[in-house]
Design an enzyme around this catalytic site. Sequence first.
Site, short mmCIF file in Angstrom:
data_model
loop_
_atom_site.label_atom_id
_atom_site.label_comp_id
_atom_site.label_asym_id
_atom_site.label_seq_id
_atom_site.Cartn_x
_atom_site.Cartn_y
_atom_site.Cartn_z
N SER A 192 -50.19 -19.69 22.95
CA SER A 192 -51.58 -19.69 22.56
C SER A 192 -51.71 -20.05 21.15
O SER A 192 -50.54 -20.03 20.29
CB SER A 192 -52.17 -18.26 22.70
OG SER A 192 -53.53 -18.19 21.94
N TYR A 195 -52.59 -8.57 21.74
CA TYR A 195 -52.39 -9.92 22.38
C TYR A 195 -51.63 -10.96 21.58
O TYR A 195 -50.74 -11.78 22.03
CB TYR A 195 -53.52 -10.43 22.76
CG TYR A 195 -53.86 -11.89 23.27
CD1 TYR A 195 -53.49 -12.02 24.85
CD2 TYR A 195 -54.37 -12.87 22.70
CE1 TYR A 195 -53.66 -13.02 25.45
CE2 TYR A 195 -54.25 -14.15 23.31
CZ TYR A 195 -53.90 -14.41 24.80
OH TYR A 195 -53.97 -15.54 25.25
N1 LIG Z 1 -58.16 -18.79 28.30
C1 LIG Z 1 -57.87 -18.93 26.96
O1 LIG Z 1 -58.78 -19.00 25.97
C2 LIG Z 1 -56.48 -18.93 26.62
C3 LIG Z 1 -56.08 -19.21 25.34
C4 LIG Z 1 -54.89 -19.44 25.04
C5 LIG Z 1 -53.62 -18.81 25.93
N2 LIG Z 1 -54.01 -18.46 27.22
C6 LIG Z 1 -53.13 -18.11 28.03
O2 LIG Z 1 -53.10 -18.83 29.32
C7 LIG Z 1 -52.79 -17.95 30.28
C8 LIG Z 1 -53.84 -18.06 31.53
O3 LIG Z 1 -54.93 -17.26 31.10
P1 LIG Z 1 -56.22 -17.87 31.54
O4 LIG Z 1 -57.25 -18.13 30.27
O5 LIG Z 1 -56.12 -18.76 32.70
O6 LIG Z 1 -56.71 -16.18 32.20
P2 LIG Z 1 -57.33 -15.90 33.70
O7 LIG Z 1 -58.45 -16.68 34.00
O8 LIG Z 1 -57.76 -14.36 33.32
O9 LIG Z 1 -56.00 -16.01 34.54
C9 LIG Z 1 -55.10 -14.98 34.23
C10 LIG Z 1 -54.04 -14.89 35.42
O10 LIG Z 1 -52.85 -14.16 35.24
C11 LIG Z 1 -52.76 -13.32 36.34
N3 LIG Z 1 -52.20 -12.13 36.02
C12 LIG Z 1 -52.68 -11.11 35.11
N4 LIG Z 1 -51.86 -10.00 34.95
C13 LIG Z 1 -51.12 -10.16 36.22
C14 LIG Z 1 -49.94 -9.52 36.71
N5 LIG Z 1 -49.61 -8.10 36.38
N6 LIG Z 1 -49.17 -9.95 37.45
C15 LIG Z 1 -49.54 -11.30 38.26
N7 LIG Z 1 -50.41 -11.84 37.85
C16 LIG Z 1 -51.06 -11.41 36.72
C17 LIG Z 1 -54.32 -13.21 37.05
O11 LIG Z 1 -54.26 -12.85 38.15
P3 LIG Z 1 -54.54 -11.53 39.13
O12 LIG Z 1 -55.52 -10.84 38.40
O13 LIG Z 1 -55.02 -11.98 40.40
O14 LIG Z 1 -53.25 -10.84 39.10
C18 LIG Z 1 -54.68 -14.56 36.84
O15 LIG Z 1 -54.23 -15.59 37.64
C19 LIG Z 1 -52.36 -16.70 29.61
O16 LIG Z 1 -50.89 -16.44 29.49
C20 LIG Z 1 -53.31 -16.55 28.37
O17 LIG Z 1 -52.80 -15.79 27.43
C21 LIG Z 1 -55.64 -18.52 27.26
#
Ligand SMILES: NC(=O)c1ccc[n+]([C@@H]2O[C@H](COP(=O)([O-])OP(=O)(O)OC[C@H]3O[C@@H](n4cnc5c(N)ncnc54)[C@H](OP(=O)(O)O)[C@@H]3O)[C@@H](O)[C@H]2O)c1
Length: 248
Positions: free
Chosen positions: A138, A151
Amino acid sequence: MNITGNTILITGGTSGIGLAFAEEFLKEGNKVIITGRREGRLQAIKDRLPGIITKVSDLEEAAQRIELVDWIAENYPDTNILINNAGVQFITDFKNGIDLDKLQTEVVTNLIAPIHLASLFIAGLKGKENAAIVNITSGLAFVPIAMMAVYCATKAAMHSATLSLRYQLKDTGIKVFEIAPPAVDTELGHDRREDKDQSHGGIPVAEFIEGAMAALKAGTLEAGIGMAAGMRIKREELFEVINGNFPG
Ligand SMILES: NC(=O)c1ccc[n+]([C@@H]2O[C@H](COP(=O)([O-])OP(=O)(O)OC[C@H]3O[C@@H](n4cnc5c(N)ncnc54)[C@H](OP(=O)(O)O)[C@@H]3O)[C@@H](O)[C@H]2O)c1
């Protein structure tokens, strides 16, 4: 990175960035396996995207991480790319007391699980063409938002671990990539929104994925996308600016 002809495991493919990567890599002619805890979501994605492979897996559990890697070795031994994407984001309120369960979930999901998975995967990746580990960190790895202290700390630690992993693997043929997203409009942190469908802002996932795929295709080992691009070098000056937009 050659973005076609691979077999790719993406953790956390039930929504957001992981699902967008899955769709994009399918379009580019790869075999794609996604994981997540929500079985219903995985089934719905499978119905919509024929060809995608799904696996219910809770990465917070060490035994399930080991089981996932064994299952891959047995069923998809040609897997040559791991994308460590699954993550959660909670508020950290130091003054009013830390929720220890959430603290553990956040640290295990965002830091321990991807490090453990990377380590478990290395033996299977060795000798494979175009082998890679991609860690999704991130922009907040470089400039923390104080109210999301844990986080941001997990992402900073993942950035550091990624540098070390890349160094340790430099003679193995396994490339180690880091993609640092900016704020992207996904379900991340949606449990704290009043309306669960409400946007948390950020750029559209499609815009992010276009930048991330271009960076991978170009072989950029560390890529900040959009707003995250300048955060590593400007970390000190950005801290006050960014935190001025959030409650303390
Ligand atoms: N969105 C942003 O602004 C942003 C910015 C910087 C970095 N990121 C990073 O990008 C990545 C993806 O996030 P996103 O934004 O796409 O969020 P998201 O839509 O909430 O997706 C998160 C994913 O992680 C999975 N997950 C969470 N806990 C888990 C567990 N214990 N076991 C297996 N799967 C798990 C969830 O699946 P289930 O709930 O089905 O388990 C979901 O598929 C993350 O690492 C996040 O930190 C996001």
